[in-house]
Motif scaffolding. Structure first.
Motif, PDB file in Angstrom:
ATOM      1  N   CYS A  67      -0.288  -7.748  -4.979  1.00  0.00           N
ATOM      2  CA  CYS A  67      -1.146  -6.580  -5.210  1.00  0.00           C
ATOM      3  C   CYS A  67      -0.434  -5.294  -4.799  1.00  0.00           C
ATOM      4  CB  CYS A  67      -2.454  -6.706  -4.428  1.00  0.00           C
ATOM      5  SG  CYS A  67      -3.584  -7.954  -5.063  1.00  0.00           S
ATOM      6  N   VAL A  68      -0.748  -4.205  -5.510  1.00  0.00           N
ATOM      7  CA  VAL A  68      -0.291  -2.866  -5.154  1.00  0.00           C
ATOM      8  C   VAL A  68      -1.504  -1.944  -5.126  1.00  0.00           C
ATOM      9  CG1 VAL A  68       1.157  -0.904  -5.767  1.00  0.00           C
ATOM     10  CG2 VAL A  68       1.970  -3.237  -6.208  1.00  0.00           C
ATOM     11  N   VAL A  69      -1.776  -1.375  -3.958  1.00  0.00           N
ATOM     12  CA  VAL A  69      -2.845  -0.379  -3.821  1.00  0.00           C
ATOM     13  C   VAL A  69      -2.138   0.961  -3.731  1.00  0.00           C
ATOM     14  CG1 VAL A  69      -4.799   0.427  -2.452  1.00  0.00           C
ATOM     15  CG2 VAL A  69      -4.354  -2.034  -2.678  1.00  0.00           C
ATOM     16  N   SER A  70      -2.213   1.731  -4.802  1.00  0.00           N
ATOM     17  CA  SER A  70      -1.415   2.948  -4.945  1.00  0.00           C
ATOM     18  C   SER A  70      -2.313   4.182  -4.866  1.00  0.00           C
ATOM     19  CB  SER A  70      -0.671   2.909  -6.287  1.00  0.00           C
ATOM     20  OG  SER A  70       0.036   4.108  -6.523  1.00  0.00           O
ATOM     21  N   GLY A  71      -2.430   4.736  -3.654  1.00  0.00           N
ATOM     22  CA  GLY A  71      -3.156   5.989  -3.499  1.00  0.00           C
ATOM     23  C   GLY A  71      -4.652   5.888  -3.679  1.00  0.00           C
ATOM     24  N   SER A  72      -5.244   4.733  -3.437  1.00  0.00           N
ATOM     25  CA  SER A  72      -6.695   4.561  -3.496  1.00  0.00           C
ATOM     26  C   SER A  72      -7.167   3.836  -2.250  1.00  0.00           C
ATOM     27  CB  SER A  72      -7.102   3.757  -4.742  1.00  0.00           C
ATOM     28  OG  SER A  72      -7.161   4.576  -5.890  1.00  0.00           O
ATOM     29  N   THR A  73      -8.490   3.850  -2.048  1.00  0.00           N
ATOM     30  CA  THR A  73      -9.087   3.168  -0.903  1.00  0.00           C
ATOM     31  C   THR A  73      -9.773   1.892  -1.362  1.00  0.00           C
ATOM     32  OG1 THR A  73      -9.466   5.247   0.280  1.00  0.00           O
ATOM     33  CG2 THR A  73     -10.782   3.358   0.959  1.00  0.00           C
ATOM     34  N   VAL A  74      -9.470   0.808  -0.683  1.00  0.00           N
ATOM     35  CA  VAL A  74     -10.129  -0.479  -0.911  1.00  0.00           C
ATOM     36  C   VAL A  74     -10.905  -0.803   0.352  1.00  0.00           C
ATOM     37  CG1 VAL A  74      -9.808  -2.930  -1.334  1.00  0.00           C
ATOM     38  CG2 VAL A  74      -8.317  -1.264  -2.476  1.00  0.00           C
ATOM     39  N   ARG A  75     -12.237  -0.882   0.247  1.00  0.00           N
ATOM     40  CA  ARG A  75     -13.081  -1.070   1.423  1.00  0.00           C
ATOM     41  C   ARG A  75     -14.041  -2.234   1.203  1.00  0.00           C
ATOM     42  NH1 ARG A  75     -15.173   3.765   1.710  1.00  0.00           N
ATOM     43  NH2 ARG A  75     -13.814   4.584   3.374  1.00  0.00           N
ATOM     44  N   ASN A 126      -4.794   1.926  -8.996  1.00  0.00           N
ATOM     45  CA  ASN A 126      -4.068   3.185  -9.114  1.00  0.00           C
ATOM     46  C   ASN A 126      -4.776   4.327  -8.379  1.00  0.00           C
ATOM     47  OD1 ASN A 126      -1.652   2.630 -10.993  1.00  0.00           O
ATOM     48  ND2 ASN A 126      -3.347   1.636 -12.069  1.00  0.00           N
ATOM     49  N   SER A 127      -4.186   5.489  -8.388  1.00  0.00           N
ATOM     50  CA  SER A 127      -4.522   6.575  -7.453  1.00  0.00           C
ATOM     51  C   SER A 127      -5.895   7.202  -7.652  1.00  0.00           C
ATOM     52  CB  SER A 127      -3.460   7.675  -7.563  1.00  0.00           C
ATOM     53  OG  SER A 127      -2.213   7.206  -7.130  1.00  0.00           O
ATOM     54  N   ASP A 163      -4.397  14.043  -0.439  1.00  0.00           N
ATOM     55  CA  ASP A 163      -5.330  13.853  -1.552  1.00  0.00           C
ATOM     56  C   ASP A 163      -5.306  12.441  -2.115  1.00  0.00           C
ATOM     57  OD1 ASP A 163      -2.788  14.128  -2.530  1.00  0.00           O
ATOM     58  OD2 ASP A 163      -3.386  15.204  -4.337  1.00  0.00           O
ATOM     59  N   ARG A 164      -4.347  11.625  -1.693  1.00  0.00           N
ATOM     60  CA  ARG A 164      -4.335  10.224  -2.120  1.00  0.00           C
ATOM     61  C   ARG A 164      -3.597   9.381  -1.083  1.00  0.00           C
ATOM     62  NH1 ARG A 164      -0.069   9.376  -7.111  1.00  0.00           N
ATOM     63  NH2 ARG A 164       1.559  10.803  -6.409  1.00  0.00           N
ATOM     64  N   ARG A 165      -4.278   8.350  -0.675  1.00  0.00           N
ATOM     65  CA  ARG A 165      -3.746   7.510   0.395  1.00  0.00           C
ATOM     66  C   ARG A 165      -4.084   6.049   0.070  1.00  0.00           C
ATOM     67  NH1 ARG A 165      -5.311  10.396   4.329  1.00  0.00           N
ATOM     68  NH2 ARG A 165      -3.228  11.261   4.714  1.00  0.00           N
ATOM     69  N   GLY A 166      -3.070   5.239  -0.031  1.00  0.00           N
ATOM     70  CA  GLY A 166      -3.290   3.826  -0.315  1.00  0.00           C
ATOM     71  C   GLY A 166      -3.645   3.075   0.952  1.00  0.00           C
ATOM     72  N   MET A 167      -4.857   2.543   1.026  1.00  0.00           N
ATOM     73  CA  MET A 167      -5.270   1.850   2.254  1.00  0.00           C
ATOM     74  C   MET A 167      -6.361   0.823   1.972  1.00  0.00           C
ATOM     75  SD  MET A 167      -7.357   4.877   4.228  1.00  0.00           S
ATOM     76  CE  MET A 167      -8.693   5.774   3.448  1.00  0.00           C
ATOM     77  N   GLY A 168      -6.393  -0.178   2.841  1.00  0.00           N
ATOM     78  CA  GLY A 168      -7.427  -1.195   2.787  1.00  0.00           C
ATOM     79  C   GLY A 168      -8.155  -1.261   4.109  1.00  0.00           C
ATOM     80  N   PHE A 174       0.867  -1.173   0.000  1.00  0.00           N
ATOM     81  CA  PHE A 174       0.000   0.000   0.000  1.00  0.00           C
ATOM     82  C   PHE A 174       0.907   1.226   0.000  1.00  0.00           C
ATOM     83  CE2 PHE A 174      -2.230  -3.508   1.789  1.00  0.00           C
ATOM     84  CZ  PHE A 174      -3.554  -3.376   1.410  1.00  0.00           C
ATOM     85  N   VAL A 175       0.755   2.101  -1.001  1.00  0.00           N
ATOM     86  CA  VAL A 175       1.673   3.237  -1.123  1.00  0.00           C
ATOM     87  C   VAL A 175       0.918   4.557  -1.244  1.00  0.00           C
ATOM     88  CG1 VAL A 175       3.531   1.853  -2.110  1.00  0.00           C
ATOM     89  CG2 VAL A 175       1.844   2.893  -3.627  1.00  0.00           C
ATOM     90  N   PHE A 176       1.621   5.615  -0.857  1.00  0.00           N
ATOM     91  CA  PHE A 176       1.187   7.003  -0.767  1.00  0.00           C
ATOM     92  C   PHE A 176       0.370   7.258   0.502  1.00  0.00           C
ATOM     93  CE2 PHE A 176       1.756   6.735  -5.454  1.00  0.00           C
ATOM     94  CZ  PHE A 176       2.767   7.680  -5.554  1.00  0.00           C
TER      95      PHE A 176
END
Length: 428
Positions: free
Chosen positions: A335-343, A354-355, A321-326, A315-317
Protein backbone atom coordinates in the motif's frame (compact mmCIF):
# COMPACT_ATOMS: atom_id res chain seq x y z
CA UNK A 1 -4.60 -42.28 33.08
CA UNK A 2 -1.24 -40.49 33.32
CA UNK A 3 -0.71 -37.11 31.64
CA UNK A 4 1.82 -38.56 29.17
CA UNK A 5 -0.45 -41.49 28.32
CA UNK A 6 -3.40 -39.15 27.88
CA UNK A 7 -1.37 -36.93 25.53
CA UNK A 8 -0.22 -39.95 23.54
CA UNK A 9 -3.84 -41.16 23.30
CA UNK A 10 -5.13 -37.84 21.94
CA UNK A 11 -2.23 -37.61 19.48
CA UNK A 12 -3.14 -41.05 18.15
CA UNK A 13 -6.78 -39.99 17.89
CA UNK A 14 -5.80 -36.85 15.96
CA UNK A 15 -3.96 -39.02 13.45
CA UNK A 16 -7.17 -41.01 13.03
CA UNK A 17 -9.23 -37.86 12.41
CA UNK A 18 -10.28 -36.49 9.03
CA UNK A 19 -11.50 -32.89 8.78
CA UNK A 20 -13.90 -31.86 6.04
CA UNK A 21 -14.35 -28.13 5.42
CA UNK A 22 -17.63 -27.29 3.69
CA UNK A 23 -16.61 -24.40 1.45
CA UNK A 24 -19.15 -24.45 -1.34
CA UNK A 25 -21.50 -21.69 -0.22
CA UNK A 26 -22.09 -18.44 -2.06
CA UNK A 27 -22.96 -16.13 0.84
CA UNK A 28 -25.63 -14.07 -0.90
CA UNK A 29 -25.92 -11.60 2.02
CA UNK A 30 -22.46 -10.29 1.16
CA UNK A 31 -23.96 -9.02 -2.10
CA UNK A 32 -21.41 -8.19 -4.83
CA UNK A 33 -18.45 -9.45 -2.78
CA UNK A 34 -19.46 -13.00 -3.67
CA UNK A 35 -20.59 -12.48 -7.25
CA UNK A 36 -17.42 -14.06 -8.59
CA UNK A 37 -16.11 -16.19 -5.73
CA UNK A 38 -17.38 -18.37 -2.91
CA UNK A 39 -17.84 -16.86 0.52
CA UNK A 40 -14.90 -18.80 2.07
CA UNK A 41 -12.61 -17.08 -0.46
CA UNK A 42 -13.63 -13.57 0.64
CA UNK A 43 -10.77 -11.49 1.99
CA UNK A 44 -10.51 -10.66 5.70
CA UNK A 45 -8.19 -8.83 8.06
CA UNK A 46 -5.80 -7.31 5.54
CA UNK A 47 -4.14 -10.45 4.17
CA UNK A 48 -6.32 -13.48 4.90
CA UNK A 49 -9.26 -15.31 3.36
CA UNK A 50 -12.13 -16.61 5.50
CA UNK A 51 -11.15 -20.23 4.87
CA UNK A 52 -7.72 -19.62 6.41
CA UNK A 53 -9.25 -19.69 9.89
CA UNK A 54 -10.62 -23.28 9.96
CA UNK A 55 -7.58 -24.52 8.02
CA UNK A 56 -5.20 -22.83 10.47
CA UNK A 57 -7.16 -24.25 13.39
CA UNK A 58 -6.72 -27.74 11.91
CA UNK A 59 -2.96 -27.30 11.50
CA UNK A 60 -2.50 -25.79 14.94
CA UNK A 61 -4.66 -28.50 16.53
CA UNK A 62 -2.59 -31.30 15.01
CA UNK A 63 -5.09 -32.44 12.35
CA UNK A 64 -3.16 -33.16 9.19
CA UNK A 65 -5.76 -34.70 6.89
CA UNK A 66 -8.21 -32.16 5.51
CA UNK A 67 -10.64 -32.21 2.59
CA UNK A 68 -12.12 -28.95 1.30
CA UNK A 69 -15.49 -29.47 -0.42
CA UNK A 70 -16.09 -26.73 -3.02
CA UNK A 71 -18.93 -25.88 -5.37
CA UNK A 72 -19.98 -22.28 -6.13
CA UNK A 73 -17.47 -20.26 -8.21
CA UNK A 74 -14.58 -22.14 -6.72
CA UNK A 75 -11.65 -21.07 -8.93
CA UNK A 76 -10.23 -18.39 -6.60
CA UNK A 77 -10.74 -20.62 -3.59
CA UNK A 78 -9.03 -23.62 -5.19
CA UNK A 79 -6.16 -21.43 -6.35
CA UNK A 80 -5.71 -19.99 -2.86
CA UNK A 81 -5.69 -23.42 -1.19
CA UNK A 82 -3.25 -24.83 -3.75
CA UNK A 83 -0.86 -21.89 -3.41
CA UNK A 84 -1.00 -21.40 0.33
CA UNK A 85 -1.65 -24.85 1.77
CA UNK A 86 0.58 -27.22 -0.17
CA UNK A 87 3.27 -27.62 2.51
CA UNK A 88 2.05 -30.99 3.84
CA UNK A 89 4.02 -34.20 3.27
CA UNK A 90 1.95 -36.75 1.40
CA UNK A 91 4.40 -39.55 2.25
CA UNK A 92 3.42 -39.00 5.90
CA UNK A 93 -0.28 -39.21 4.92
CA UNK A 94 -0.71 -35.46 5.45
CA UNK A 95 -2.69 -33.32 3.04
CA UNK A 96 -5.16 -30.58 2.39
CA UNK A 97 -7.07 -31.66 -0.70
CA UNK A 98 -9.71 -29.80 -2.65
CA UNK A 99 -12.77 -31.94 -3.37
CA UNK A 100 -14.88 -30.14 -6.02
CA UNK A 101 -18.54 -31.05 -6.44
CA UNK A 102 -19.01 -33.54 -9.27
CA UNK A 103 -22.19 -34.30 -11.14
CA UNK A 104 -22.92 -37.91 -12.07
CA UNK A 105 -25.84 -40.03 -13.22
CA UNK A 106 -27.11 -40.34 -9.66
CA UNK A 107 -25.89 -37.10 -8.03
CA UNK A 108 -26.41 -33.39 -8.62
CA UNK A 109 -24.98 -30.29 -6.96
CA UNK A 110 -25.00 -30.25 -3.15
CA UNK A 111 -28.42 -29.49 -1.70
CA UNK A 112 -27.43 -29.28 2.00
CA UNK A 113 -24.49 -29.65 4.37
CA UNK A 114 -25.19 -33.34 4.97
CA UNK A 115 -25.56 -33.97 1.25
CA UNK A 116 -22.19 -32.30 0.63
CA UNK A 117 -20.58 -34.85 2.95
CA UNK A 118 -22.67 -37.76 1.63
CA UNK A 119 -21.56 -37.09 -1.95
CA UNK A 120 -17.94 -37.39 -0.79
CA UNK A 121 -18.45 -40.61 1.18
CA UNK A 122 -16.26 -42.64 -1.18
CA UNK A 123 -13.34 -40.27 -0.60
CA UNK A 124 -14.01 -40.21 3.15
CA UNK A 125 -14.20 -44.00 3.40
CA UNK A 126 -10.87 -44.34 1.62
CA UNK A 127 -9.17 -42.45 4.48
CA UNK A 128 -10.22 -45.08 7.06
CA UNK A 129 -10.61 -42.42 9.75
CA UNK A 130 -12.19 -43.14 13.14
CA UNK A 131 -13.44 -39.57 13.63
CA UNK A 132 -14.81 -37.04 11.15
CA UNK A 133 -14.61 -33.32 11.96
CA UNK A 134 -17.12 -31.26 9.97
CA UNK A 135 -16.31 -27.55 9.63
CA UNK A 136 -17.75 -24.51 7.89
CA UNK A 137 -15.39 -22.47 5.76
CA UNK A 138 -16.65 -18.99 6.53
CA UNK A 139 -16.46 -18.14 10.25
CA UNK A 140 -13.80 -16.15 12.12
CA UNK A 141 -12.49 -17.82 15.28
CA UNK A 142 -9.54 -19.64 16.86
CA UNK A 143 -10.32 -23.07 18.28
CA UNK A 144 -8.24 -26.03 19.46
CA UNK A 145 -10.08 -28.97 17.91
CA UNK A 146 -7.92 -31.42 19.87
CA UNK A 147 -9.65 -30.31 23.09
CA UNK A 148 -13.06 -30.86 21.50
CA UNK A 149 -11.94 -34.28 20.21
CA UNK A 150 -10.66 -35.35 23.62
CA UNK A 151 -13.94 -34.29 25.21
CA UNK A 152 -15.86 -36.16 22.52
CA UNK A 153 -13.98 -39.40 23.19
CA UNK A 154 -14.21 -39.15 26.97
CA UNK A 155 -17.98 -38.51 26.85
CA UNK A 156 -18.60 -41.61 24.73
CA UNK A 157 -20.72 -39.55 22.33
CA UNK A 158 -21.81 -40.57 18.84
CA UNK A 159 -21.50 -36.96 17.74
CA UNK A 160 -20.38 -33.76 19.47
CA UNK A 161 -21.67 -30.33 18.46
CA UNK A 162 -19.60 -27.23 19.14
CA UNK A 163 -21.72 -24.49 20.66
CA UNK A 164 -21.33 -20.94 21.84
CA UNK A 165 -23.17 -19.40 24.78
CA UNK A 166 -25.52 -16.70 23.50
CA UNK A 167 -28.07 -14.46 25.26
CA UNK A 168 -31.45 -16.13 24.88
CA UNK A 169 -33.00 -13.10 23.22
CA UNK A 170 -30.42 -13.35 20.41
CA UNK A 171 -30.37 -17.14 20.03
CA UNK A 172 -33.40 -17.39 17.75
CA UNK A 173 -31.13 -16.87 14.73
CA UNK A 174 -29.28 -20.15 15.38
CA UNK A 175 -29.81 -23.83 15.90
CA UNK A 176 -30.23 -24.10 19.69
CA UNK A 177 -29.53 -27.06 21.95
CA UNK A 178 -31.26 -27.96 25.16
CA UNK A 179 -28.92 -29.92 27.47
CA UNK A 180 -28.97 -31.76 30.76
CA UNK A 181 -26.54 -31.26 33.64
CA UNK A 182 -23.78 -33.18 31.80
CA UNK A 183 -24.21 -31.21 28.55
CA UNK A 184 -25.81 -34.14 26.79
CA UNK A 185 -28.18 -32.72 24.18
CA UNK A 186 -31.85 -33.43 24.89
CA UNK A 187 -33.33 -31.16 22.21
CA UNK A 188 -32.12 -29.43 19.05
CA UNK A 189 -34.22 -26.82 17.27
CA UNK A 190 -33.41 -24.57 14.33
CA UNK A 191 -34.21 -20.91 15.07
CA UNK A 192 -36.67 -21.47 17.94
CA UNK A 193 -38.94 -18.60 18.99
CA UNK A 194 -38.36 -19.47 22.66
CA UNK A 195 -34.82 -20.86 23.00
CA UNK A 196 -34.20 -23.12 26.00
CA UNK A 197 -31.80 -21.82 28.63
CA UNK A 198 -28.69 -23.56 29.93
CA UNK A 199 -29.17 -25.34 33.29
CA UNK A 200 -26.30 -23.46 34.94
CA UNK A 201 -27.03 -20.14 33.16
CA UNK A 202 -30.76 -19.85 32.38
CA UNK A 203 -30.38 -16.44 30.73
CA UNK A 204 -28.07 -17.97 28.11
CA UNK A 205 -28.68 -20.49 25.32
CA UNK A 206 -26.32 -22.86 23.54
CA UNK A 207 -26.15 -21.96 19.84
CA UNK A 208 -24.67 -24.40 17.35
CA UNK A 209 -21.50 -23.26 15.58
CA UNK A 210 -22.00 -25.74 12.73
CA UNK A 211 -18.96 -27.75 13.89
CA UNK A 212 -19.41 -31.48 14.46
CA UNK A 213 -17.24 -34.44 15.43
CA UNK A 214 -18.77 -37.76 14.39
CA UNK A 215 -17.71 -41.29 15.02
CA UNK A 216 -17.08 -42.27 11.41
CA UNK A 217 -19.32 -45.37 11.35
CA UNK A 218 -22.21 -43.47 12.94
CA UNK A 219 -21.93 -40.64 10.43
CA UNK A 220 -21.90 -43.04 7.50
CA UNK A 221 -25.05 -44.81 8.70
CA UNK A 222 -26.88 -41.55 9.32
CA UNK A 223 -25.96 -40.07 5.94
CA UNK A 224 -27.16 -43.21 4.17
CA UNK A 225 -30.43 -43.12 6.11
CA UNK A 226 -30.94 -39.40 5.47
CA UNK A 227 -30.19 -39.72 1.74
CA UNK A 228 -33.17 -42.09 1.43
CA UNK A 229 -35.51 -39.97 3.57
CA UNK A 230 -38.16 -38.16 1.53
CA UNK A 231 -38.69 -34.54 2.48
CA UNK A 232 -35.30 -34.18 4.16
CA UNK A 233 -33.31 -30.99 3.59
CA UNK A 234 -30.18 -33.16 3.86
CA UNK A 235 -28.75 -30.75 6.38
CA UNK A 236 -26.91 -31.50 9.62
CA UNK A 237 -28.65 -28.82 11.68
CA UNK A 238 -32.16 -29.27 10.30
CA UNK A 239 -32.22 -33.05 9.86
CA UNK A 240 -29.31 -35.20 11.03
CA UNK A 241 -28.73 -33.83 14.54
CA UNK A 242 -32.44 -33.50 15.50
CA UNK A 243 -33.07 -37.07 14.31
CA UNK A 244 -30.19 -38.40 16.38
CA UNK A 245 -31.36 -36.54 19.50
CA UNK A 246 -34.93 -37.80 19.08
CA UNK A 247 -33.84 -41.40 18.48
CA UNK A 248 -31.61 -42.00 21.47
CA UNK A 249 -28.15 -41.36 20.04
CA UNK A 250 -25.61 -39.75 22.36
CA UNK A 251 -25.29 -36.17 21.13
CA UNK A 252 -22.93 -34.10 23.25
CA UNK A 253 -22.70 -30.31 23.43
CA UNK A 254 -19.09 -29.11 23.35
CA UNK A 255 -18.85 -25.60 24.79
CA UNK A 256 -16.63 -23.27 22.80
CA UNK A 257 -15.40 -21.69 26.03
CA UNK A 258 -13.39 -24.88 26.71
CA UNK A 259 -11.61 -25.04 23.34
CA UNK A 260 -11.46 -21.38 22.32
CA UNK A 261 -7.89 -20.12 21.91
CA UNK A 262 -7.41 -16.83 23.72
CA UNK A 263 -4.81 -15.09 25.88
CA UNK A 264 -6.69 -15.41 29.16
CA UNK A 265 -10.08 -16.30 30.56
CA UNK A 266 -10.84 -12.57 30.82
CA UNK A 267 -10.86 -12.29 27.00
CA UNK A 268 -14.12 -12.99 25.18
CA UNK A 269 -14.69 -16.27 23.37
CA UNK A 270 -14.35 -14.77 19.89
CA UNK A 271 -16.49 -16.33 17.16
CA UNK A 272 -18.02 -14.30 14.35
CA UNK A 273 -20.35 -15.11 11.51
CA UNK A 274 -19.46 -12.42 8.97
CA UNK A 275 -22.28 -13.38 6.62
CA UNK A 276 -23.73 -9.86 6.31
CA UNK A 277 -21.98 -6.70 5.13
CA UNK A 278 -22.59 -5.01 8.48
CA UNK A 279 -20.99 -7.94 10.36
CA UNK A 280 -18.15 -8.14 7.83
CA UNK A 281 -17.41 -4.42 8.12
CA UNK A 282 -17.59 -4.49 11.91
CA UNK A 283 -15.26 -7.50 12.28
CA UNK A 284 -12.65 -5.92 10.02
CA UNK A 285 -12.89 -2.49 11.65
CA UNK A 286 -12.52 -4.07 15.10
CA UNK A 287 -8.99 -5.09 14.10
CA UNK A 288 -8.01 -1.41 14.07
CA UNK A 289 -8.69 -1.09 17.81
CA UNK A 290 -5.82 -0.78 20.28
CA UNK A 291 -6.75 -4.18 21.70
CA UNK A 292 -8.97 -6.01 19.18
CA UNK A 293 -11.30 -8.77 20.32
CA UNK A 294 -9.44 -11.06 17.89
CA UNK A 295 -5.67 -11.23 18.41
CA UNK A 296 -3.95 -11.96 15.09
CA UNK A 297 -0.52 -11.22 16.57
CA UNK A 298 -0.37 -14.35 18.74
CA UNK A 299 2.69 -16.39 17.60
CA UNK A 300 1.42 -19.44 19.48
CA UNK A 301 -1.65 -19.77 17.26
CA UNK A 302 -0.75 -18.27 13.91
CA UNK A 303 -3.29 -17.84 11.14
CA UNK A 304 -1.64 -19.10 7.97
CA UNK A 305 -2.37 -17.86 4.46
CA UNK A 306 -0.98 -17.29 0.99
CA UNK A 307 0.06 -13.79 0.03
CA UNK A 308 1.90 -12.41 -2.97
CA UNK A 309 5.27 -11.00 -1.95
CA UNK A 310 4.94 -7.22 -1.86
CA UNK A 311 6.99 -4.39 -0.34
CA UNK A 312 6.15 -2.80 2.99
CA UNK A 313 3.43 -0.15 3.22
CA UNK A 314 4.58 3.42 2.60
CA UNK A 315 3.29 6.82 3.80
CA UNK A 316 4.55 9.84 1.85
CA UNK A 317 4.39 13.65 2.02
CA UNK A 318 4.61 15.68 5.19
CA UNK A 319 3.47 19.09 3.99
CA UNK A 320 1.04 21.41 5.72
CA UNK A 321 -1.66 20.88 3.09
CA UNK A 322 -1.10 17.16 2.53
CA UNK A 323 0.28 14.59 4.88
CA UNK A 324 0.28 10.84 4.38
CA UNK A 325 -0.67 9.19 7.67
CA UNK A 326 -2.59 6.35 9.24
CA UNK A 327 -4.33 6.70 12.59
CA UNK A 328 -5.79 3.63 14.34
CA UNK A 329 -5.42 1.90 10.99
CA UNK A 330 -4.26 -1.44 9.60
CA UNK A 331 -2.38 -0.95 6.32
CA UNK A 332 -1.19 -4.04 4.45
CA UNK A 333 1.86 -4.66 2.31
CA UNK A 334 2.13 -2.98 -1.06
CA UNK A 335 0.00 0.00 0.00
CA UNK A 336 0.97 3.64 -0.60
CA UNK A 337 -0.80 6.39 1.36
CA UNK A 338 0.24 9.52 -0.51
CA UNK A 339 -0.70 12.77 1.19
CA UNK A 340 -4.03 11.60 2.64
CA UNK A 341 -5.33 10.56 6.05
CA UNK A 342 -6.45 7.01 6.76
CA UNK A 343 -8.33 6.79 10.06
CA UNK A 344 -9.98 3.77 11.77
CA UNK A 345 -9.71 1.86 8.52
CA UNK A 346 -8.31 -1.38 7.16
CA UNK A 347 -6.49 -1.43 3.83
CA UNK A 348 -5.77 -4.73 2.10
CA UNK A 349 -2.73 -5.32 -0.10
CA UNK A 350 -1.69 -3.07 -2.99
CA UNK A 351 -4.06 -0.17 -2.33
CA UNK A 352 -3.15 3.41 -3.16
CA UNK A 353 -4.66 6.49 -1.55
CA UNK A 354 -3.77 9.66 -3.40
CA UNK A 355 -3.43 13.18 -2.00
CA UNK A 356 -5.78 15.57 -0.19
CA UNK A 357 -8.28 12.92 0.84
CA UNK A 358 -9.76 11.22 3.88
CA UNK A 359 -10.52 7.54 4.33
CA UNK A 360 -12.38 6.91 7.58
CA UNK A 361 -14.13 3.85 9.05
CA UNK A 362 -13.48 2.06 5.77
CA UNK A 363 -12.63 -1.47 4.65
CA UNK A 364 -10.68 -1.25 1.39
CA UNK A 365 -10.15 -4.58 -0.39
CA UNK A 366 -7.06 -5.40 -2.51
CA UNK A 367 -5.77 -3.33 -5.42
CA UNK A 368 -8.05 -0.32 -4.97
CA UNK A 369 -6.80 3.00 -6.36
CA UNK A 370 -8.38 6.04 -4.66
CA UNK A 371 -8.02 9.31 -6.53
CA UNK A 372 -7.21 12.77 -5.21
CA UNK A 373 -9.58 14.78 -2.99
CA UNK A 374 -11.75 11.77 -2.21
CA UNK A 375 -13.76 11.33 0.96
CA UNK A 376 -14.80 7.81 1.99
CA UNK A 377 -16.62 7.12 5.28
CA UNK A 378 -18.30 3.92 6.49
CA UNK A 379 -17.71 1.96 3.31
CA UNK A 380 -16.59 -1.41 2.06
CA UNK A 381 -14.79 -0.99 -1.27
CA UNK A 382 -14.67 -4.11 -3.46
CA UNK A 383 -11.32 -5.24 -4.85
CA UNK A 384 -9.85 -3.73 -8.03
CA UNK A 385 -11.97 -0.58 -7.90
CA UNK A 386 -10.57 2.61 -9.45
CA UNK A 387 -12.10 5.57 -7.63
CA UNK A 388 -12.00 8.88 -9.53
CA UNK A 389 -10.79 12.22 -8.20
CA UNK A 390 -13.33 14.08 -6.06
CA UNK A 391 -15.36 10.98 -5.19
CA UNK A 392 -17.43 11.49 -2.01
CA UNK A 393 -19.40 8.82 -0.09
CA UNK A 394 -20.39 9.06 3.55
CA UNK A 395 -21.64 12.62 3.83
CA UNK A 396 -25.18 12.28 2.42
CA UNK A 397 -26.85 8.86 2.92
CA UNK A 398 -29.75 9.73 0.62
CA UNK A 399 -27.41 10.68 -2.21
CA UNK A 400 -25.20 7.64 -1.60
CA UNK A 401 -28.17 5.27 -1.84
CA UNK A 402 -28.82 6.43 -5.41
CA UNK A 403 -25.64 4.77 -6.59
CA UNK A 404 -24.59 2.13 -4.06
CA UNK A 405 -26.04 -0.64 -1.92
CA UNK A 406 -26.51 0.63 1.62
CA UNK A 407 -26.95 -1.65 4.64
CA UNK A 408 -29.28 -1.14 7.60
CA UNK A 409 -26.21 -0.08 9.57
CA UNK A 410 -25.41 2.65 7.05
CA UNK A 411 -22.45 0.93 5.37
CA UNK A 412 -22.09 1.55 1.63
CA UNK A 413 -20.70 -1.15 -0.66
CA UNK A 414 -18.62 0.48 -3.37
CA UNK A 415 -18.18 -1.54 -6.56
CA UNK A 416 -16.81 -0.65 -10.00
CA UNK A 417 -20.22 -0.82 -11.72
CA UNK A 418 -21.56 1.54 -9.04
CA UNK A 419 -18.63 3.89 -9.55
CA UNK A 420 -19.22 3.89 -13.32
CA UNK A 421 -22.89 4.73 -12.72
CA UNK A 422 -21.86 7.51 -10.31
CA UNK A 423 -19.50 8.97 -12.93
CA UNK A 424 -22.24 8.97 -15.59
CA UNK A 425 -24.75 10.47 -13.20
CA UNK A 426 -22.38 13.27 -12.23
CA UNK A 427 -21.55 13.94 -15.88
CA UNK A 428 -17.84 13.35 -15.40
Amino acid sequence: MSVNHSKQHINESLRKTLALVLAGGRGTRLKDLTDNEAKPAVHFGGKYRLIDFPLSNCVNSGIRRVGVATQYRSHNLIQHVQRGWSFFRSELNEYIQVWPAQQSDTQSWYVGTADAVFQNMDLISNQKADYILILGGDHIYKQDYSIMLEEHIESGADVSVACVETPRELASEFGVMGVDGTDRVVSFTEKPSNPPGIPDRPDQALASMGIYIFNASVMRDQLLRDAETKGSHHDFGRDIIPYMVDNGFHVQASRFSKSCVRESRDVENYWRDVGTLDAYWEANIDLTQVTPALNLYDPNWSIWTYQVQRPAAKFVFDDNDRRGMGLDAVVSSGCVVSGSTVRRSLLFSDCRVNSYGLVEDAVILPRVDIGRRCLLKKVVVAKDCKIPDGFVVGEDPVEDAKWFYQTKGGICLITQPGIDKWIQGKGR
